[in-house]
Write an enzyme that holds these catalytic residues in place. Structure first.
Site, PDB file in Angstrom:
ATOM      1  N   TYR A 224       0.733  -1.266   0.010  1.00  0.00           N
ATOM      2  CA  TYR A 224       0.034   0.050   0.007  1.00  0.00           C
ATOM      3  C   TYR A 224       0.852   1.340  -0.066  1.00  0.00           C
ATOM      4  CZ  TYR A 224      -3.198   3.719   1.208  1.00  0.00           C
ATOM      5  OH  TYR A 224      -3.962   4.835   1.081  1.00  0.00           O
TER       6      TYR A 224
ATOM      7  N   LYS B  33       3.175   9.903   8.526  1.00  0.00           N
ATOM      8  CA  LYS B  33       2.536   9.455   9.894  1.00  0.00           C
ATOM      9  C   LYS B  33       3.081  10.215  11.380  1.00  0.00           C
ATOM     10  CE  LYS B  33      -0.359   5.790   7.976  1.00  0.00           C
ATOM     11  NZ  LYS B  33       0.018   5.305   6.721  1.00  0.00           N
TER      12      LYS B  33
ATOM     13  N   ASP C  87       9.496   2.958   1.360  1.00  0.00           N
ATOM     14  CA  ASP C  87       8.100   3.801   1.906  1.00  0.00           C
ATOM     15  C   ASP C  87       7.974   3.330   3.294  1.00  0.00           C
ATOM     16  OD1 ASP C  87       5.621   4.622   2.606  1.00  0.00           O
ATOM     17  OD2 ASP C  87       4.496   3.918   1.050  1.00  0.00           O
TER      18      ASP C  87
HETATM   19  C1  LIG Z   1      -0.397   5.618   5.274  1.00  0.00           C
HETATM   20  C2  LIG Z   1       0.446   5.229   4.312  1.00  0.00           C
HETATM   21  C3  LIG Z   1       0.736   5.997   3.064  1.00  0.00           C
HETATM   22  C4  LIG Z   1      -0.263   7.055   2.665  1.00  0.00           C
HETATM   23  O1  LIG Z   1      -0.175   8.286   3.706  1.00  0.00           O
HETATM   24  P1  LIG Z   1      -1.239   9.167   3.820  1.00  0.00           P
HETATM   25  O2  LIG Z   1      -0.704  10.139   4.772  1.00  0.00           O
HETATM   26  O3  LIG Z   1      -2.560   8.593   4.378  1.00  0.00           O
HETATM   27  O4  LIG Z   1      -1.674   9.827   2.493  1.00  0.00           O
HETATM   28  C5  LIG Z   1       1.478   5.280   2.056  1.00  0.00           C
HETATM   29  N1  LIG Z   1       2.378   4.330   2.393  1.00  0.00           N
HETATM   30  C6  LIG Z   1       2.165   3.747   3.351  1.00  0.00           C
HETATM   31  C7  LIG Z   1       3.025   2.532   3.658  1.00  0.00           C
HETATM   32  C8  LIG Z   1       1.167   4.064   4.554  1.00  0.00           C
HETATM   33  O5  LIG Z   1       1.243   3.185   5.421  1.00  0.00           O
END
Ligand SMILES: *Cc1c(COP(=O)(O)O)cnc(C)c1O
Length: 465
Positions: free
Chosen positions: A173, A317, A288
């Protein structure tokens, strides 16, 4: 609630009936808010109008949320990986208040400020060696877009414009905008809606699940280092990367933990394999670390488990301690220098609120708490408490796996989560948000052992609901 213009009599009440009327008005206010919300406000991945199942939050302090109905559950989700220092943390509150009376925002084009410069310096220091350049973004999804753009622009700038595809493993994701969705798991349901519109990326199977994090191993967990990589999987990776090398701009993965794609954990050794393959075939590597960054897995960054530096890293986050939306994309001098050789010689991205001083100030405060190093002991303690508290779940009916890594606890079920599970957890005084076939928790690092035990018993209750 003057804005709805419905409770003017609240203010005209007199005498002792005032208190009773006020509390009735509060109940009516809650009902009005929820009714308006249901009919007008979109929530993540929800229908419009929504169904009546939202809880109204009136406050949050420490590890607890205050609900309008008087309940005060522990937030077992840390507002989704974010509020690692808890709510109303005095250090974060103060940083935000101090910055608010200096200035809340200025444009970042042509201007800069100390909170942003300091944040960039700290991020360069904390992240794996070699990541030296920082692009500030206003959300995690944007930071993935920027990471992809950096890589695409890099290859275009160095005269290899045919390298435009991205390789990733399934179960990932990476965000919710169109380009970031193109690297999410295509079987996740949502991106399948967009097939034909999104860029077609190259997918390899999801990495094999780590057995070392599973509580099913009755012999006790081996050390991660003792676990073997699956040679067949490594061969598949190598073959696919080699096959597509000429058209690949980058490989993007969530290191060690695949979060929204199923809370799956894998051996960090696969990250070293990806690093070697990327180097051998001249492909950039993006980690990521939106979810894994800032300690959740027991290392400050998941990349640290593997001792690998990616070419580009995405953070978000917990960056802001969960206070507000803020993210960053870091890259190496190779990537930045390459982009600088292109036409135009600049990274083609900018946003109105990038580098926002309030975001930077609260992030600096959050990182200063982490820099103290106490998080390591806290996460280790939480990991131990989760292992203890979730052990009994292994034997529950319908439980496929129970796994723990750092401050992440997961019960995987043989059936989809349903609303009764969150309700069962709430009855035990804990806010959880089961999804897919998973009951999981991401507790704030400031949780006590007793609070972790309560979260575990709520997870067990949810899994049995
Ligand atoms: C939450 C998340 C995103 C997206 O971040 P947002 O602040 O919700 O746009 C992208 N990659 C990973 C791995 C995530 O956990």
């Amino acid at each position: 609630m003057a804005w709805l213009g419905r409770d003017t009599d609240r203010w005209s009440a007199n005498g002792d009936s005032r208190a009773r009327q006020a509390s009735r008005a509060e109940g009516a206010e809650t009902a009005d808010l929820l009714a308006f919300d249901r009919d007008h406000v979109w929530h993540p991945y929800r229908p419009m109008p929504d169904v009546n199942d939202l809880l109204l939050v009136t406050g949050a302090e420490g590890v607890r949320l205050s609900l309008a109905d008087g309940r005060e559950p522990i937030d077992g989700m840390s507002s989704f990986w974010a509020a690692v220092h808890g709510y109303r943390n005095p250090v974060l509150d103060k940083a935000l208040a101090d910055q608010a009376v200096r200035f809340a925002h200025v444009m970042f084009g042509g201007l800069t400020h100390e909170p942003a410069v300091r944040l960039a310096k700290t991020l360069v220091e904390l992240t794996p060696g070699g990541l030296e350049h920082v692009f500030f973004c206003d959300s995690g999804t944007v930071s993935v877009e920027v990471a992809l753009k950096m890589c695409l622009q890099y290859w275009s700038a160095v005269g290899r414009g045919e390298k435009r595809r991205i390789l990733t493993w399934r179960g990932g994701y990476h965000g919710a905008t169109l380009h970031s969705m193109s690297v999410c798991d295509p079987d996740g349901g949502v991106p399948a809606l967009w097939r034909g519109l999104l860029p077609e990326q190259v997918f390899v199977p999801a990495p094999p699940a780590s057995s070392y994090t599973s509580l099913r191993n009755s012999g006790g967990p081996a050390h991660a280092g003792d676990e073997q990589l699956d040679p067949d999987y490594v061969a598949t990776l190598a073959r696919t990367v080699a096959e597509h090398a000429g058209e690949l701009a980058a490989i993007i993965v969530e290191p060690v933990v695949q979060s929204a794609g199923g809370m799956r954990f894998h051996h960090p050794g696969y990250l070293r394999v990806l690093r070697e393959l990327a180097d051998a075939h001249d492909i950039l590597l993006i980690f990521d670390e939106m979810a894994t960054g800032f300690g959740h897995t027991g290392a400050l960054f998941a990349a640290d488990h593997a001792g690998v530096t990616p070419d580009v890293m995405c953070l978000g986050k917990a960056l802001t301690g969960g206070y507000m939306s803020g993210a960053a994309t870091l890259c190496t001098p190779r990537v930045a220098d390459g982009i600088g050789r292109g036409r135009p010689p600049v990274l083609v991205h900018g946003q109105t609120f990038m580098g926002n001083p309030l975001v930077a100030a609260v992030s600096n405060a959050s990182l200063s708490l982490l820099a103290g190093g106490g998080w390591r002991g806290e996460v280790f303690r939480i990991e131990k408490a989760l292992r203890e508290g979730l052990r009994e779940a292994v034997h529950l009916d319908g439980v496929v796996d129970v796994r723990v890594l750092g401050a992440i606890g997961v019960i995987e079920l043989d059936r989809p989560a349903d609303p009764r599970m969150a309700a069962a957890a709430l009855d035990k005084g804990v806010w959880l948000r089961p999804f897919r076939n998973l009951v999981y928790c991401l507790p704030p690092y400031v949780c006590t052992d007793d609070e972790i035990a309560q979260i575990c018993s709520a997870m067990v209750a949810a899994a049995g609901a």
